[in-house]
Design an enzyme around this catalytic site. Structure first.
Site, PDB file in Angstrom:
ATOM      1  N   SER A  64       0.777  -1.099  -0.080  1.00 60.59           N
ATOM      2  CA  SER A  64       0.130  -0.180   0.004  1.00 60.59           C
ATOM      3  C   SER A  64       0.866   1.143   0.154  1.00 60.59           C
ATOM      4  CB  SER A  64      -0.999   0.059   1.340  1.00 60.59           C
ATOM      5  OG  SER A  64      -1.609  -1.094   1.372  1.00 60.59           O
TER       6      SER A  64
HETATM    7  N1  SAH Z   1      -0.314  -5.104   3.913  1.00 55.98           N
HETATM    8  C1  SAH Z   1       0.236  -5.600   2.755  1.00 55.98           C
HETATM    9  C2  SAH Z   1      -0.713  -5.438   1.567  1.00 55.98           C
HETATM   10  C3  SAH Z   1      -0.916  -6.624   0.546  1.00 55.98           C
HETATM   11  S1  SAH Z   1      -1.967  -6.577  -0.519  1.00 55.98           S
HETATM   12  C4  SAH Z   1       1.676  -4.730   2.568  1.00 55.98           C
HETATM   13  O1  SAH Z   1       1.949  -3.902   3.231  1.00 55.98           O
HETATM   14  O2  SAH Z   1       2.334  -5.444   1.676  1.00 55.98           O
HETATM   15  C5  SAH Z   1      -3.161  -7.495   0.206  1.00 55.98           C
HETATM   16  C6  SAH Z   1      -2.785  -8.974   0.451  1.00 55.98           C
HETATM   17  O3  SAH Z   1      -3.891  -9.652   0.964  1.00 55.98           O
HETATM   18  C7  SAH Z   1      -2.451  -9.810  -0.665  1.00 55.98           C
HETATM   19  O4  SAH Z   1      -1.036 -10.387  -0.479  1.00 55.98           O
HETATM   20  C8  SAH Z   1      -3.243 -10.999  -0.774  1.00 55.98           C
HETATM   21  O5  SAH Z   1      -2.836 -12.165  -1.102  1.00 55.98           O
HETATM   22  C9  SAH Z   1      -3.731 -10.974   0.711  1.00 55.98           C
HETATM   23  N2  SAH Z   1      -5.201 -11.659   0.830  1.00 55.98           N
HETATM   24  C10 SAH Z   1      -6.492 -11.399   0.076  1.00 55.98           C
HETATM   25  N3  SAH Z   1      -7.253 -12.245   0.522  1.00 55.98           N
HETATM   26  C11 SAH Z   1      -6.996 -12.827   1.563  1.00 55.98           C
HETATM   27  C12 SAH Z   1      -7.605 -13.459   2.710  1.00 55.98           C
HETATM   28  N4  SAH Z   1      -8.946 -14.036   2.649  1.00 55.98           N
HETATM   29  N5  SAH Z   1      -6.907 -13.719   3.720  1.00 55.98           N
HETATM   30  C13 SAH Z   1      -5.610 -13.369   4.029  1.00 55.98           C
HETATM   31  N6  SAH Z   1      -4.622 -12.813   2.893  1.00 55.98           N
HETATM   32  C14 SAH Z   1      -5.775 -12.398   1.711  1.00 55.98           C
END
Ligand code: SAH
Length: 216
Positions: A64
Site C-alpha cells: 500500500s
Molecule cells: N499489507 C500488505 C498489503 C498486501 S496486498 C503490505 O503492506 O504489503 C493484500 C494481501 O491480501 C495480498 O497479499 C493478498 O494475497 C492477501 N489476501 C487476499 N485475501 C486474503 C484472505 N482472505 N486472507 C488472507 N490474505 C488475503
C-alpha cells in the site's frame, strides 16, 4: 540509492506525505520513520520505495501507499499493550508498522509464497512479536480472539462477520469495503450498544478473497 540515502528518503516521505496530510499520532510517525520500507519491495523497485504510491509485489499483489498505511494504523488508536489481527500480510510492511507499536501482531496471508517471504524478512529484521498463519483471513483467528484492533489490507464486498465477532469491547476494525474498482475505508468500533461505523474516504485495494470476501 544506498544506506543513508534510503534513510533520508524515508524521513522526507514521513514529512511530506504523512505529517503534512494530517497524521499526528507520534507512535505511528515513529514507526514509519523506523521501518526500512525499501526492504519490503522487490529489488528493482527499491529506489521507488519511498514514493507517494503503492508498488507491485509478487503474485499480482501490492504494497500500500505509505499514507494509507499511516491513516489505517492511526485509525486504530493503538497505545502499545494491544493484540492486533492483520489480514493480508503481503510484503509484511504493514505488519512491521503494527509490530513497532503493539505487543503482539497476528497476521494472516492466503498466498504461501508471500507469507513465507514476509516472514523471512520480518525475522531477519528481528521482530519477535509477530505470529503467522497461512489461510483465509476472512474467518479471523478465533483461537486468539478477541483483538483490540483488526486491520484488513484487501478490499471486501462487505464487512466479514467473523471479524466483527472477534473484536474486543472498545476494539476497532479498519477495512476497505466496496466493489472491485473503488472502496471506502470503513472503521467499525465495538461499543456497548453494538457497533459504530464511520467512513474515512475512498481507496483502491486488491481483492480480499475468501469465504466472507470475493470468490476466487
Ligand atoms: N499489507 C500488505 C498489503 C498486501 S496486498 C503490505 O503492506 O504489503 C493484500 C494481501 O491480501 C495480498 O497479499 C493478498 O494475497 C492477501 N489476501 C487476499 N485475501 C486474503 C484472505 N482472505 N486472507 C488472507 N490474505 C488475503
Amino acid at each position: 540509492m544506498q544506506g543513508d540515502e534510503f534513510e533520508k528518503a524515508r524521513e522526507r516521505m514521513v514529512e511530506l506525505q504523512i505529517v503534512r496530510r494530517g497524521i499526528k499520532d507520534p507512535l505511528v510517525l515513529e514507526a514509519m520513520r523506523r521501518v526500512p520500507r525499501h526492504l519490503f519491495v522487490p529489488e528493482p523497485l527499491r529506489s521507488q520505495a519511498y514514493e507517494d504510491h503503492p508498488l507491485a509485489i509478487e503474485e499480482k499483489q501490492t504494497i500500500s501507499q505509505p499514507y494509507i498505511v499511516a491513516l489505517m494504523t492511526e485509525s486504530l488508536r493503538l497505545k502499545g499493550p494491544e493484540r492486533v489481527l492483520e489480514i493480508g500480510t503481503g510484503s509484511g510492511y504493514q505488519t512491521a508498522i503494527l509490530a513497532e507499536i503493539v505487543r503482539e501482531v497476528f497476521t494472516i496471508e492466503r498466498l504461501p509464497l508471500l507469507a513465507e517471504k514476509a516472514r523471512a524478512r520480518l525475522d531477519s529484521l528481528g521482530y519477535k512479536n509477530i505470529f503467522y498463519r497461512i489461510g483465509d483471513g476472512t474467518l479471523g483467528w478465533p483461537e486468539e480472539a478477541p483483538f483490540e484492533g483488526i486491520l484488513v489490507s484487501a478490499a471486501a464486498p462487505s464487512i466479514p462477520q467473523p471479524l466483527v465477532d472477534q473484536l474486543a469491547m472498545g476494539g476497532r476494525l479498519i477495512i476497505p469495503v466496496g466493489d472491485k474498482l473503488t472502496q471506502d475505508l470503513v472503521l467499525v468500533e465495538r461499543v456497548p450498544q453494538g457497533i459504530k461505523k464511520s467512513f474515512l474516504g475512498g481507496v483502491r485495494f486488491v481483492d480480499l478473497i475468501g469465504k466472507w470476501g470475493w470468490k476466487e
